[in-house]
Scaffold this motif. Structure first.
Motif, short mmCIF file in Angstrom:
data_model
loop_
_atom_site.label_atom_id
_atom_site.label_comp_id
_atom_site.label_asym_id
_atom_site.label_seq_id
_atom_site.Cartn_x
_atom_site.Cartn_y
_atom_site.Cartn_z
N THR A 72 62.60 -23.04 43.42
CA THR A 72 63.20 -24.25 42.87
C THR A 72 62.55 -24.52 41.53
N THR A 73 63.22 -25.27 40.69
CA THR A 73 62.71 -25.50 39.34
C THR A 73 61.82 -26.73 39.25
N MET A 74 61.84 -27.63 40.27
CA MET A 74 61.11 -28.89 40.13
C MET A 74 59.93 -29.03 41.09
N LEU A 75 59.73 -28.08 41.99
CA LEU A 75 58.71 -28.25 43.01
C LEU A 75 57.57 -27.26 42.83
N LYS A 76 56.40 -27.67 43.28
CA LYS A 76 55.23 -26.81 43.29
C LYS A 76 55.06 -26.27 44.70
N TRP A 77 55.08 -24.95 44.85
CA TRP A 77 54.99 -24.33 46.16
C TRP A 77 53.53 -24.03 46.50
N LYS A 78 53.13 -24.36 47.71
CA LYS A 78 51.80 -23.97 48.17
C LYS A 78 51.84 -22.55 48.72
N TYR A 79 52.89 -22.23 49.44
CA TYR A 79 53.04 -20.89 50.00
C TYR A 79 54.52 -20.65 50.24
N VAL A 80 54.98 -19.48 49.89
CA VAL A 80 56.38 -19.12 50.09
C VAL A 80 56.43 -17.83 50.88
N SER A 81 57.27 -17.81 51.89
CA SER A 81 57.41 -16.63 52.72
C SER A 81 58.67 -15.87 52.36
N SER A 82 58.60 -14.58 52.43
CA SER A 82 59.80 -13.76 52.22
C SER A 82 60.02 -12.80 53.38
N GLY A 83 59.46 -13.14 54.54
CA GLY A 83 59.64 -12.26 55.69
C GLY A 83 59.26 -12.96 56.97
N PRO A 84 59.64 -12.41 58.12
CA PRO A 84 59.40 -13.07 59.41
C PRO A 84 57.95 -13.07 59.85
N ALA A 85 57.09 -12.27 59.23
CA ALA A 85 55.70 -12.20 59.68
C ALA A 85 54.93 -13.49 59.36
N ALA A 86 55.26 -14.15 58.27
CA ALA A 86 54.58 -15.39 57.87
C ALA A 86 55.64 -16.36 57.36
N PRO A 87 56.36 -17.02 58.27
CA PRO A 87 57.56 -17.75 57.87
C PRO A 87 57.33 -19.17 57.35
N ASP A 88 56.13 -19.74 57.50
CA ASP A 88 55.94 -21.15 57.17
C ASP A 88 55.48 -21.33 55.73
N PHE A 89 55.90 -22.44 55.13
CA PHE A 89 55.51 -22.75 53.76
C PHE A 89 55.38 -24.26 53.61
N SER A 90 54.73 -24.67 52.53
CA SER A 90 54.61 -26.08 52.16
C SER A 90 54.99 -26.24 50.70
N MET A 91 55.57 -27.39 50.38
CA MET A 91 55.88 -27.66 48.98
C MET A 91 55.62 -29.13 48.70
N TYR A 92 55.38 -29.44 47.44
CA TYR A 92 55.04 -30.79 47.01
C TYR A 92 56.16 -31.33 46.15
N VAL A 93 56.71 -32.46 46.58
CA VAL A 93 57.86 -33.05 45.90
C VAL A 93 57.40 -34.31 45.16
N PRO A 94 57.47 -34.35 43.84
CA PRO A 94 57.13 -35.58 43.10
C PRO A 94 58.22 -36.63 43.30
N ILE A 95 57.81 -37.87 43.57
CA ILE A 95 58.77 -38.95 43.79
C ILE A 95 59.06 -39.61 42.45
N LYS A 96 60.27 -39.41 41.93
CA LYS A 96 60.64 -39.92 40.62
C LYS A 96 61.62 -41.08 40.70
N GLU A 97 62.20 -41.31 41.87
CA GLU A 97 63.07 -42.45 42.12
C GLU A 97 63.10 -42.67 43.62
N GLN A 98 63.82 -43.70 44.07
CA GLN A 98 63.77 -43.99 45.51
C GLN A 98 64.33 -42.84 46.33
N GLU A 99 65.35 -42.15 45.84
CA GLU A 99 65.85 -40.95 46.50
C GLU A 99 65.73 -39.78 45.52
N THR A 100 64.76 -38.93 45.78
CA THR A 100 64.54 -37.76 44.93
C THR A 100 65.21 -36.55 45.57
N LYS A 101 66.06 -35.89 44.81
CA LYS A 101 66.78 -34.72 45.32
C LYS A 101 66.24 -33.46 44.67
#
Length: 334
Positions: A72-101
């Motif tokens: 994505t162009t607006m989010l900072k990824w902590k970890y991204v998976s590209s396979g079933p061996a390690a499928p979990d990831f986290s990302m940080y979404v900055p809140i710029k308005e009440q509903e951030t898309k």
């Protein structure tokens, strides 16, 4: 909780608001959506950093699709998976308005593209970090009944009572320190008038731990500390001047910022003349609550309060004291 990081050699404090989490809305597919993508959270804590940076939330997901990559162009990824061996990831979404898309894009091994939209809804806007220090003065009217045997003292009073509370978030949303003081200022009714009026003062000092459970979507805190109780009479013809002891205090408060706040508490404090005269039958117990009067989000939080207490104590000389109080008042917090 709080965390500390460094940037340009300076320490930066981050405050996590666990009372009012942001909502993670079910992503709306654009086109065919993203196969194998699953979001693990429906709510997320809001984290506040330096004043010149936006608040943000951490969103967890799972992506089980071999040789595919999420971006994505607006989010900072902590970890991204590209396979079933390690499928979990986290990302940080900055809140710029009440509903951030945020548009999430999946790219396949042959250049295939799939998209979906993630929406993070803040509970209110604009977002402000929770305050560490709160001060709450208040005033009220107290009706009390005092009895002391075998002196035969029976007294009813209506008095104005002043109080002041202070609370500091030592570790935000985890550990807090608090203190309060109350005292009868001016009797307005004394029955019978032939008995000298009595005034009472109390001091509370306690530390509290925020419990991890959220019954009824409220925050709950358990406290421990000390309680000091004093009584003042003209000429000291009856009563006891000073007793103290430990205290246990349990409180809960609503967290929805869109409605008026409500808080409840219960307290138990065994009272002693000295540590050599410990009797748990000598105690003060209290219950009470507060309800916000001003509109939600107002600059000053004005609350109506109700407190009921019962104290019983047997003096070392054999006198038995009983005190019941009912207080109705108002307080303002900032």
């Amino acid at each position: 909780m709080s965390a500390t990081g460094t940037a340009a050699g300076e320490s930066v404090s981050y405050i996590r608001n666990t009372e009012v989490p942001a909502k993670i809305l079910t992503p709306t597919p654009e086109g065919s959506g993203i196969e194998g993508l699953r979001w693990l959270d429906q709510k997320a804590d809001i984290v506040f950093g330096p004043s010149d940076s936006p608040a943000w939330v951490r969103v967890r997901g799972s992506f089980k699709r071999k040789d595919w990559t999420l971006m994505t162009t607006m989010l900072k990824w902590k970890y991204v998976s590209s396979g079933p061996a390690a499928p979990d990831f986290s990302m940080y979404v900055p809140i710029k308005e009440q509903e951030t898309k945020a548009v999430i894009i999946a790219i396949g091994p042959l250049g295939e593209i799939e998209k979906t939209t993630l929406t993070v809804k803040a509970p209110y806007w604009p977002m402000k970090p929770p305050r560490r220090l709160s001060l709450t003065p208040g005033i009220g009217f107290t009706y009390l009944i005092y009895r002391e045997d075998p002196l035969g003292v029976s007294l009813q009073e209506g008095v104005l009572t002043a109080k002041f509370s202070v609370n500091y978030q030592l570790i935000p949303a985890k550990l807090e320190l608090g203190g309060s003081i109350y005292g009868n200022v001016q009797p307005v009714l004394v029955v019978p008038s032939t008995v000298e009026s009595a005034r009472f003062m109390g001091i509370n000092a306690r530390a509290g731990y925020r419990l991890p459970m959220r019954w009824f979507d409220w925050r709950w805190t358990a406290y421990g500390g000390a309680y000091f109780w004093m009584m003042f009479t003209s000429g000291s013809k009856y009563g006891i001047q000073y007793i103290s002891g430990p205290q246990l205090f349990f409180g809960g408060a609503s967290t929805d910022p869109n409605i008026r706040r409500i808080g409840l508490y219960i307290k138990y404090a065994p009272l002693f003349e000295s540590f050599t005269a410990v009797k748990f039958a000598n105690f003060e117990g209290a219950v009470g609550g507060a309800c916000q009067i001003t509109r939600p989000g107002a600059r000053y939080n004005v609350q109506g309060t109700l407190d009921v207490s019962w104290l019983q104590f047997t003096h070392s000389v054999g006198n038995k004291i009983r005190l019941m109080t009912v207080s109705l008042g108002a307080q303002v917090g900032w």
